[in-house]
Design a protein around this motif. Structure first.
Motif, PDB file in Angstrom:
ATOM      1  N   GLU A  64      36.591  33.885  50.281  1.00 48.62           N
ATOM      2  CA  GLU A  64      37.492  33.147  49.145  1.00 48.62           C
ATOM      3  C   GLU A  64      37.378  34.308  47.936  1.00 48.62           C
ATOM      4  O   GLU A  64      38.493  34.482  47.394  1.00 48.62           O
ATOM      5  N   LEU A  65      36.336  34.600  47.436  1.00 50.56           N
ATOM      6  CA  LEU A  65      36.169  35.570  46.537  1.00 50.56           C
ATOM      7  C   LEU A  65      36.836  36.868  46.567  1.00 50.56           C
ATOM      8  O   LEU A  65      37.418  37.636  45.730  1.00 50.56           O
ATOM      9  N   ARG A  66      36.928  37.206  48.101  1.00 54.91           N
ATOM     10  CA  ARG A  66      37.533  38.644  48.298  1.00 54.91           C
ATOM     11  C   ARG A  66      39.247  38.233  48.045  1.00 54.91           C
ATOM     12  O   ARG A  66      39.900  39.225  47.854  1.00 54.91           O
ATOM     13  N   ARG A  67      39.581  37.205  48.451  1.00 57.96           N
ATOM     14  CA  ARG A  67      40.894  36.965  48.083  1.00 57.96           C
ATOM     15  C   ARG A  67      41.276  37.124  46.661  1.00 57.96           C
ATOM     16  O   ARG A  67      42.306  37.611  46.290  1.00 57.96           O
ATOM     17  N   TYR A  68      40.495  36.435  46.028  1.00 56.18           N
ATOM     18  CA  TYR A  68      40.673  36.385  44.437  1.00 56.18           C
ATOM     19  C   TYR A  68      40.572  37.734  43.883  1.00 56.18           C
ATOM     20  O   TYR A  68      41.295  38.133  43.043  1.00 56.18           O
ATOM     21  N   PHE A  69      39.696  38.636  44.454  1.00 54.57           N
ATOM     22  CA  PHE A  69      39.391  40.337  44.200  1.00 54.57           C
ATOM     23  C   PHE A  69      40.867  40.864  44.475  1.00 54.57           C
ATOM     24  O   PHE A  69      41.278  41.788  43.423  1.00 54.57           O
ATOM     25  N   MET A  85      45.877  43.741  42.884  1.00 49.65           N
ATOM     26  CA  MET A  85      47.290  43.696  42.695  1.00 49.65           C
ATOM     27  C   MET A  85      47.976  43.601  41.257  1.00 49.65           C
ATOM     28  O   MET A  85      48.769  44.196  40.956  1.00 49.65           O
ATOM     29  N   ASN A  86      47.350  42.553  40.381  1.00 49.41           N
ATOM     30  CA  ASN A  86      47.586  42.644  39.053  1.00 49.41           C
ATOM     31  C   ASN A  86      46.993  44.065  37.977  1.00 49.41           C
ATOM     32  O   ASN A  86      47.361  43.849  37.037  1.00 49.41           O
ATOM     33  N   GLY A  87      46.439  44.816  38.757  1.00 52.21           N
ATOM     34  CA  GLY A  87      45.861  45.906  37.940  1.00 52.21           C
ATOM     35  C   GLY A  87      44.564  45.723  37.363  1.00 52.21           C
ATOM     36  O   GLY A  87      44.214  46.539  36.436  1.00 52.21           O
ATOM     37  N   ASP A  88      43.893  44.737  37.341  1.00 52.17           N
ATOM     38  CA  ASP A  88      42.769  43.992  36.594  1.00 52.17           C
ATOM     39  C   ASP A  88      41.643  44.769  37.541  1.00 52.17           C
ATOM     40  O   ASP A  88      40.711  43.938  38.014  1.00 52.17           O
ATOM     41  N   ILE A  89      41.421  46.052  37.469  1.00 53.02           N
ATOM     42  CA  ILE A  89      40.413  46.652  38.031  1.00 53.02           C
ATOM     43  C   ILE A  89      39.042  46.269  37.384  1.00 53.02           C
ATOM     44  O   ILE A  89      38.037  45.914  38.368  1.00 53.02           O
ATOM     45  N   GLU A 116      33.845  43.429  38.573  1.00 62.61           N
ATOM     46  CA  GLU A 116      33.113  42.125  38.371  1.00 62.61           C
ATOM     47  C   GLU A 116      32.815  41.215  39.638  1.00 62.61           C
ATOM     48  O   GLU A 116      31.720  40.626  39.653  1.00 62.61           O
ATOM     49  N   VAL A 117      34.031  40.865  40.234  1.00 60.83           N
ATOM     50  CA  VAL A 117      33.814  39.735  41.372  1.00 60.83           C
ATOM     51  C   VAL A 117      33.292  40.318  42.531  1.00 60.83           C
ATOM     52  O   VAL A 117      32.466  39.744  43.172  1.00 60.83           O
TER      53      VAL A 117
END
Length: 205
Positions: A125-130, A135-139, A144-145
């Motif tokens: 599930e953390l990968r999905r959040y990652f 996709m939102n550009g928050d590298i 961190e995730v």
């Protein structure tokens, strides 16, 4: 005692178990559904809805444990274990996003073996959040995730037990594969970002 009398007694016991099994199956399906709804709500940022779903799921987890307290053979079955895993996954994901301490198996009233399998699903599930963060550009946040996923994986790998006790090896293998793919995605995103920045600098000259 005559065979007919023995069969009658057996029938009474099995009829009770059968009725409990049907109720347990329905309860576990509800736990899985509520946990899934909570995770979807969390990805949408709807923490209020997620909390409601998780609270209801927690009530059902307790109800299930109490309902089957005199029928441990039904309690320690695959469908109950799967429901526990889904619930643990949702609770851990909620706690992570809220930056709270993670609840223990005792606090959730979940068997330790089921809890640790839920940790394996939590990594997924953390990968999905990652990926959503990428996709939102928050590298930076995605990285961190990833590092947190790595730390959870390392802890998970310290558990070495036979399959008959807890089937952790499968979760460990899945987690390793997920972590490798996640690192590849992160590396690719950082390289692309660096190239974009260099291109922008070149265009300014």
């Amino acid at each position: 005692m005559k065979i007919a009398e023995i069969i009658t007694k057996i029938r009474e016991v099995l009829d009770e178990k059968d009725a409990l099994r049907e109720e347990a199956l329905k309860t576990t399906r509800d736990i899985v559904r509520l946990s899934g709804d909570a995770i979807k709500a969390l990805h949408r940022g709807n923490f209020e809805l997620a909390e409601k779903r998780l609270n209801k799921a927690q009530e059902l987890v307790k109800h299930l444990k109490n309902m089957l307290k005199n029928h441990q053979d039904l309690y320690f079955t695959g469908y109950v274990q799967n429901a526990h895993q889904e619930f643990v996954e949702a609770m851990l994901f909620y706690s992570y996003l809220k930056d709270q301490d993670f609840p223990s198996p005792r606090e959730l009233e979940i068997p330790e073996a089921d809890y640790v399998l839920g940790i394996g699903d939590f990594i997924g599930e953390l990968r999905r959040y990652f990926l959503i963060l990428l996709m939102n550009g928050d590298i930076a946040k995605a990285e961190e995730v990833y590092h947190f996923m790595e730390s959870v994986y390392e802890e998970l790998m310290t558990l070495e037990y036979p399959k008959g006790l807890v089937n952790i090896r499968q979760k460990q293998d899945q987690a390793r594969y997920i972590l490798e793919r996640t690192l590849e995605d992160l590396t690719r995103a950082k390289i692309n970002k660096a190239l974009e920045e260099k291109l922008e600098e070149a265009l300014k000259e």
